[in-house]
Design a protein around this motif. Structure first.
Motif, PDB file in Angstrom:
ATOM      1  N   PHE A 155    -105.462  38.017 -50.576  1.00  0.00           N
ATOM      2  CA  PHE A 155    -106.348  37.789 -51.711  1.00  0.00           C
ATOM      3  C   PHE A 155    -105.728  36.780 -52.678  1.00  0.00           C
ATOM      4  CE2 PHE A 155    -108.433  38.667 -55.724  1.00  0.00           C
ATOM      5  CZ  PHE A 155    -109.746  38.895 -55.358  1.00  0.00           C
ATOM      6  N   VAL A 156    -104.492  37.016 -53.035  1.00  0.00           N
ATOM      7  CA  VAL A 156    -103.800  36.153 -54.005  1.00  0.00           C
ATOM      8  C   VAL A 156    -103.669  34.729 -53.477  1.00  0.00           C
ATOM      9  CG1 VAL A 156    -101.530  35.744 -55.072  1.00  0.00           C
ATOM     10  CG2 VAL A 156    -102.590  37.997 -55.215  1.00  0.00           C
ATOM     11  N   ALA A 157    -103.320  34.572 -52.212  1.00  0.00           N
ATOM     12  CA  ALA A 157    -103.135  33.234 -51.641  1.00  0.00           C
ATOM     13  C   ALA A 157    -104.412  32.412 -51.726  1.00  0.00           C
ATOM     14  CB  ALA A 157    -102.661  33.335 -50.191  1.00  0.00           C
ATOM     15  N   GLU A 158    -105.543  33.022 -51.392  1.00  0.00           N
ATOM     16  CA  GLU A 158    -106.795  32.273 -51.410  1.00  0.00           C
ATOM     17  C   GLU A 158    -107.251  31.959 -52.832  1.00  0.00           C
ATOM     18  OE1 GLU A 158    -111.102  32.097 -49.210  1.00  0.00           O
ATOM     19  OE2 GLU A 158    -109.722  33.729 -48.720  1.00  0.00           O
ATOM     20  N   ASN A 164    -106.165  26.619 -58.170  1.00  0.00           N
ATOM     21  CA  ASN A 164    -105.047  25.689 -58.327  1.00  0.00           C
ATOM     22  C   ASN A 164    -103.990  26.261 -59.286  1.00  0.00           C
ATOM     23  OD1 ASN A 164    -103.653  23.387 -57.685  1.00  0.00           O
ATOM     24  ND2 ASN A 164    -104.649  22.138 -59.255  1.00  0.00           N
ATOM     25  N   LYS A 165    -103.625  27.513 -59.031  1.00  0.00           N
ATOM     26  CA  LYS A 165    -102.638  28.219 -59.849  1.00  0.00           C
ATOM     27  C   LYS A 165    -101.479  28.659 -58.973  1.00  0.00           C
ATOM     28  CE  LYS A 165    -105.728  30.288 -63.284  1.00  0.00           C
ATOM     29  NZ  LYS A 165    -106.226  31.560 -63.821  1.00  0.00           N
ATOM     30  N   ASP A 166    -100.402  29.023 -59.624  1.00  0.00           N
ATOM     31  CA  ASP A 166     -99.244  29.586 -58.927  1.00  0.00           C
ATOM     32  C   ASP A 166     -99.617  30.999 -58.468  1.00  0.00           C
ATOM     33  OD1 ASP A 166     -96.304  31.189 -59.587  1.00  0.00           O
ATOM     34  OD2 ASP A 166     -96.312  29.417 -58.282  1.00  0.00           O
ATOM     35  N   PRO A 167     -99.260  31.360 -57.228  1.00  0.00           N
ATOM     36  CA  PRO A 167     -99.607  32.706 -56.733  1.00  0.00           C
ATOM     37  C   PRO A 167     -99.065  33.848 -57.603  1.00  0.00           C
ATOM     38  CG  PRO A 167     -98.933  31.313 -54.918  1.00  0.00           C
ATOM     39  CD  PRO A 167     -98.685  30.523 -56.180  1.00  0.00           C
ATOM     40  N   VAL A 170    -101.544  34.451 -60.368  1.00  0.00           N
ATOM     41  CA  VAL A 170    -102.738  35.130 -59.860  1.00  0.00           C
ATOM     42  C   VAL A 170    -102.427  36.600 -59.588  1.00  0.00           C
ATOM     43  CG1 VAL A 170    -104.424  35.213 -57.972  1.00  0.00           C
ATOM     44  CG2 VAL A 170    -103.703  33.008 -58.900  1.00  0.00           C
ATOM     45  N   LEU A 171    -101.256  36.878 -59.018  1.00  0.00           N
ATOM     46  CA  LEU A 171    -100.855  38.256 -58.747  1.00  0.00           C
ATOM     47  C   LEU A 171    -100.755  39.069 -60.030  1.00  0.00           C
ATOM     48  CD1 LEU A 171     -99.909  40.478 -56.817  1.00  0.00           C
ATOM     49  CD2 LEU A 171     -97.602  39.542 -57.012  1.00  0.00           C
ATOM     50  N   THR A 172    -100.198  38.468 -61.057  1.00  0.00           N
ATOM     51  CA  THR A 172    -100.069  39.158 -62.347  1.00  0.00           C
ATOM     52  C   THR A 172    -101.432  39.521 -62.908  1.00  0.00           C
ATOM     53  OG1 THR A 172     -98.010  37.986 -62.819  1.00  0.00           O
ATOM     54  CG2 THR A 172     -99.158  38.956 -64.696  1.00  0.00           C
ATOM     55  N   SER A 173    -102.375  38.570 -62.879  1.00  0.00           N
ATOM     56  CA  SER A 173    -103.712  38.869 -63.413  1.00  0.00           C
ATOM     57  C   SER A 173    -104.446  39.880 -62.535  1.00  0.00           C
ATOM     58  CB  SER A 173    -104.531  37.584 -63.597  1.00  0.00           C
ATOM     59  OG  SER A 173    -104.783  36.990 -62.366  1.00  0.00           O
TER      60      SER A 173
END
Length: 181
Positions: A155-158, A164-167, A170-173
């Motif tokens: 999920f995070v990778a996609e 266009n963010k650092d994974p 995205v994981l934190t959010s």
């Protein structure tokens, strides 16, 4: 000699990628079984004496390169990165109430793995929703935690590629959304 040059030009024209082709070199794509990758090359390769138009994809996270015949790409589960609307739908699912099944864990685990391997972001969101209760607790089993982490990674990778963010950002959010739900 002129005929050979003309034949070569015609052959190159046949393999040239059209603007409306679904995949282009440099595109970020999702392969259902391996997650997010990048199209390195689309061209003709000779395999076992047969010339095939193939798409070559690299998966930096797995340190893997994959070549698939272009005609079989969609059937093999290759697709472009999802749209923002799909991510919003997936986030709504993650925020929803977890579905608790009373069935055997082995059967549920197989079903969760199939959802993860489908490459469908909505199905991956369902796995995250159903297993999120164990995000920060020690209640889940080792296999439950591994399935959760695999779904989370996909999920995070996609989403990271789409936004266009650092994974890690995205994981934190994502983790904050799951804790708030």
């Amino acid at each position: 000699m002129a005929r050979t040059a003309a034949a070569t030009t015609a052959a190159q024209a046949k393999t040239k990628i059209k603007d409306d082709d679904p995949f282009q070199e440099g595109d970020a794509i999702v392969y259902a079984a391996h997650g997010v990758g990048r199209v390195d090359r689309i061209g003709v390769d000779e395999i076992a004496g047969t010339k095939l138009e193939v798409i070559q994809i690299s998966f930096p996270g797995n340190q893997m390169t994959l070549r698939i015949p272009l005609t079989k790409a969609r059937k093999a589960g290759l697709r472009k990165i999802v749209s923002r609307e799909i991510v919003d739908k997936a986030m709504a699912i993650i925020k929803g109430k977890p579905h608790v099944s009373k069935g055997m864990w082995a059967r549920r685990a197989v079903a969760y793995q199939e959802k993860i391997n489908s490459g469908d972001l909505v199905q991956i969101a369902e796995v995250l929703r159903d297993l999120r209760r164990n995000v920060d607790s020690l209640d889940g089993s080792f296999s439950e935690r591994k399935l959760f982490e695999a779904a989370q990674e996909r999920f995070v990778a996609e989403v990271a590629v789409l936004e266009n963010k650092d994974p890690t950002e995205v994981l934190t959010s994502l983790t904050e959304v799951m804790k708030a739900a």
